[in-house]
Scaffold this motif. Structure first.
Motif: not given
Length: 154
Positions: A20, A71-72, A75, A78-79, A129, A133
């Motif tokens: 991350v 995308e990675a 993500r 986001s996390f 996002l 998606s």
């Protein structure tokens, strides 16, 4: 990543405690490159909202070149937990600087414009996002960004 950088995996994790951390750092680097591009070649649209929407749409096009990496990175943003807070804040700051320079409103945003910058950053992240998606088209993303960017001039 380690292979692309031509370093050992252990070396990579010496500088980045987790995947991350690494992905957020890559996002920050890519946004800094976009910011430099905006500074060198400012958008030429007629109004601030259009300039901001166009600039952020260009960022979407740049991310299309490596959709799996995009995308990675999204993500990871986001996390990300508190341990990555400083890095996530740096990504937000670069995003705000890009928007402010694209809008060409001057170096010191008003409190209302600062709030608008945050909303635009949130909108950009959410549309990214949705686009990644497959839930939003580039035209929908551009429209949403344009709508959010209008907050800068209210």
């Amino acid at each position: 990543m380690a292979e692309s950088a031509e370093v050992a995996l252990g070396t990579l994790y010496r500088y980045f405690p987790s995947k991350v951390h690494l992905l957020v750092a890559v996002m920050q680097e890519q946004l800094q490159q976009l910011h430099e591009q905006v500074r060198r070649h400012p958008p030429t649209g007629d109004d601030p909202a259009g300039r901001v929407a166009e600039t952020l749409t260009q960022a979407f096009h740049a991310l299309q070149r490596e959709p799996r990496l995009a995308e990675a990175m999204v993500r990871a943003l986001s996390f990300a937990d508190r341990s990555v807070g400083a890095e996530v804040d740096a990504v937000s700051a670069v995003t705000s600087a890009i928007v402010l320079d694209a809008a060409q409103l001057g170096p010191t945003p008003s409190p209302t414009q600062q709030a608008a910058l945050r909303v635009i950053g949130h909108t950009w992240h959410a549309t990214l996002l949705a686009w990644l998606s497959g839930r939003a088209s580039l035209a929908e993303v551009r429209g949403d960004l344009h709508t959010a960017a209008r907050l800068l001039v209210l």
